[in-house]
Design a protein around this motif. Structure first.
Motif, PDB file in Angstrom:
ATOM      1  N   THR A 188       0.665  -1.350  -0.071  1.00  0.00           N
ATOM      2  CA  THR A 188       0.109   0.016  -0.082  1.00  0.00           C
ATOM      3  C   THR A 188       0.914   1.321   0.023  1.00  0.00           C
ATOM      4  OG1 THR A 188      -1.637  -1.137   1.184  1.00  0.00           O
ATOM      5  CG2 THR A 188      -1.873   1.176   1.286  1.00  0.00           C
ATOM      6  N   TYR A 189       0.536   2.141  -0.882  1.00  0.00           N
ATOM      7  CA  TYR A 189       1.300   3.457  -0.884  1.00  0.00           C
ATOM      8  C   TYR A 189       0.336   4.600  -0.735  1.00  0.00           C
ATOM      9  CZ  TYR A 189       4.876   0.671  -2.762  1.00  0.00           C
ATOM     10  OH  TYR A 189       5.734  -0.502  -2.855  1.00  0.00           O
ATOM     11  N   LEU A 190       0.860   5.669  -0.226  1.00  0.00           N
ATOM     12  CA  LEU A 190      -0.010   6.896   0.227  1.00  0.00           C
ATOM     13  C   LEU A 190       0.409   7.907  -0.960  1.00  0.00           C
ATOM     14  CD1 LEU A 190       0.229   7.221   3.930  1.00  0.00           C
ATOM     15  CD2 LEU A 190      -1.686   6.505   2.499  1.00  0.00           C
ATOM     16  N   LEU A 191      -0.431   8.758  -1.515  1.00  0.00           N
ATOM     17  CA  LEU A 191      -0.138   9.498  -2.483  1.00  0.00           C
ATOM     18  C   LEU A 191      -0.525  10.936  -2.071  1.00  0.00           C
ATOM     19  CD1 LEU A 191      -1.728   7.355  -5.514  1.00  0.00           C
ATOM     20  CD2 LEU A 191       0.560   7.231  -4.580  1.00  0.00           C
ATOM     21  N   GLY A 192       0.552  12.091  -2.161  1.00  0.00           N
ATOM     22  CA  GLY A 192       0.110  13.318  -2.012  1.00  0.00           C
ATOM     23  C   GLY A 192       0.167  14.083  -3.558  1.00  0.00           C
ATOM     24  N   GLY A 193      -0.409  15.041  -3.624  1.00  0.00           N
ATOM     25  CA  GLY A 193      -0.423  15.679  -4.798  1.00  0.00           C
ATOM     26  C   GLY A 193      -0.927  17.077  -4.715  1.00  0.00           C
ATOM     27  N   TYR A 194      -1.028  17.806  -6.137  1.00  0.00           N
ATOM     28  CA  TYR A 194      -1.691  18.924  -6.101  1.00  0.00           C
ATOM     29  C   TYR A 194      -3.253  18.867  -6.241  1.00  0.00           C
ATOM     30  CZ  TYR A 194       2.740  21.451  -6.797  1.00  0.00           C
ATOM     31  OH  TYR A 194       3.920  22.287  -6.525  1.00  0.00           O
TER      32      TYR A 194
ATOM     33  N   ASN B  91       4.052  12.906  -4.800  1.00  0.00           N
ATOM     34  CA  ASN B  91       4.601  12.317  -3.696  1.00  0.00           C
ATOM     35  C   ASN B  91       4.146  10.875  -3.450  1.00  0.00           C
ATOM     36  OD1 ASN B  91       4.404  12.651  -0.172  1.00  0.00           O
ATOM     37  ND2 ASN B  91       6.171  12.142  -1.302  1.00  0.00           N
ATOM     38  N   ILE B  92       4.957   9.876  -3.417  1.00  0.00           N
ATOM     39  CA  ILE B  92       4.464   8.521  -3.160  1.00  0.00           C
ATOM     40  C   ILE B  92       5.058   8.292  -1.875  1.00  0.00           C
ATOM     41  CG2 ILE B  92       5.969   7.442  -4.984  1.00  0.00           C
ATOM     42  CD1 ILE B  92       4.039   5.374  -5.199  1.00  0.00           C
ATOM     43  N   VAL B  93       4.495   7.527  -0.863  1.00  0.00           N
ATOM     44  CA  VAL B  93       5.119   7.112   0.616  1.00  0.00           C
ATOM     45  C   VAL B  93       4.705   5.607   0.818  1.00  0.00           C
ATOM     46  CG1 VAL B  93       5.327   7.485   2.863  1.00  0.00           C
ATOM     47  CG2 VAL B  93       5.237   9.543   1.107  1.00  0.00           C
ATOM     48  N   PRO B  94       5.475   4.726   1.061  1.00  0.00           N
ATOM     49  CA  PRO B  94       5.088   3.427   1.274  1.00  0.00           C
ATOM     50  C   PRO B  94       4.275   3.115   2.830  1.00  0.00           C
ATOM     51  CG  PRO B  94       7.151   3.325   1.690  1.00  0.00           C
ATOM     52  CD  PRO B  94       7.042   4.736   1.211  1.00  0.00           C
TER      53      PRO B  94
END
Length: 343
Positions: free
Chosen positions: A4-10, A337-340
């Motif tokens: 699973t990955y969290l996604l940040g963005g505009y 941005n991608i974060v595990p």
């Protein structure tokens, strides 16, 4: 096993805030893209080491942070606390669990903004401002872009794109900072992000403006000494390009960088002394690869694209370090941005 990955963005076009997605290395496929929380331009997110807390950049009338708490293993989060204290929001977050300090890199205000997260409440402590400039048109003032801890989290390295410097701070018991060293990089480099070799006393800094990687030895006191500068883009490429993310493999044998506008991943072989040799440059299959990550097995690079709204998959040969585009992708609007989520 599904990761699973969290996604940040505009959130300028179609994205609504923070999202999550799952990747299955066995089938090379994505699934279960879901919105987690609506926020205004959460361009960077990070978690506590046990995944309980999720920190995100946010902007209301002021810039600041929002903290969410994970409620279950199904990736459900509840908004817990927020603090908006700066004129402009930041671009990167580092959470220092021993002190409860949260360090936000504030590019536009040229500062490290320090928050305290204690008893599940977020408060603003201070804004540590930098000063200076350099030679590039984008270097008329300080632009703090990233903070990174040393191995035992007693020191904080701060990349300042605007002043062509990496500033070293000692982290005090209450999380406040005491400057101990400043190292300059070649004028016009624009240091954006820093990472460290897993076994050698070596640091790597990607230069956004010069499209370079600067290689440093790291002394026992944390001082950096420059030993190599190597390009991230081909010499013949003269159009606009901008270095972005930088990652080292867990085995310490290879390093990868992303370059926006030219839209490539550059691969390097790491020599026994920590210096780099160019290995490969490969198109990412999308527009503006601002961030990327190696998956848990390090068999794949997952590459979000800010403008083409997708994550592409590059397969990695663990022995040679070479990458190949296998034609797999998933929709991820405006992701930068991608974060595990660690298992």
């Amino acid at each position: 096993m599904t990761e699973t990955y969290l996604l940040g963005g505009y959130t300028k076009r179609i994205n609504k805030g923070i999202a999550s997605i799952q990747f299955d290395a066995a089938t090379q496929s994505f699934s279960n893209y879901q919105a987690i929380a609506p926020l205004n331009n959460p361009t960077w997110v990070t978690t506590s080491k046990d995944n309980t807390y999720l920190f995100a950049i946010d902007k209301e009338e002021l810039g600041g942070l929002v903290v969410f708490k994970q409620e279950d293993t199904n990736n459900n989060y509840t908004r817990l606390t927020a603090c908006h204290a700066t004129e402009i929001p930041g671009c990167h977050i580092s959470y220092h669990e021993p002190s409860g300090a949260v360090y936000v890199s504030n590019y536009h205000q040229g500062s490290v903004d320090i928050y305290c997260f204690e008893n599940e409440t977020l408060t603003f402590i201070e804004q540590v401002k930098h000063s200076g400039c350099s030679v590039h048109a984008n270097q008329q003032s300080p632009h703090v872009h990233m903070t990174h801890f040393n191995a035992d989290e007693t020191q904080l390295y701060v990349c300042d794109l605007g002043t062509d410097s990496v500033v070293l701070y000692t982290i005090l018991a209450d999380g406040t900072l005491e400057k101990t060293d400043t190292v300059s990089v070649p004028a016009g480099t624009g240091p954006r992000h820093i990472t460290f070799h897993p076994a050698l006393n070596i640091a790597y800094v990607i230069g956004e403006l010069a499209n370079t990687v600067s290689v440093f030895t790291v002394a026992d006191n944390g001082h950096l000494t420059l030993i190599q500068t190597i390009a991230t883009t081909p010499k013949e490429y003269t159009e606009t390009s901008a270095g972005a993310a930088i990652r080292v493999t867990n085995d310490g044998r290879f390093l990868y960088t992303s370059t926006r506008f030219h839209n490539i991943i550059t691969a390097y072989t790491i020599q026994t002394d920590g210096t780099l040799t160019l290995l490969q440059q490969i198109n990412t299959g999308g527009d503006i690869p601002r961030d990327f990550i190696l998956n848990a097995s390090q068999e794949y690079l997952l590459v979000p694209h800010q403008d083409s709204d997708k994550i592409t998959v590059l397969q990695r040969n663990a022995q040679t370090g070479l990458l190949s585009n296998i034609g797999r992708s998933a929709t991820a609007p405006e992701c930068v941005n991608i974060v595990p989520v660690h298992a």
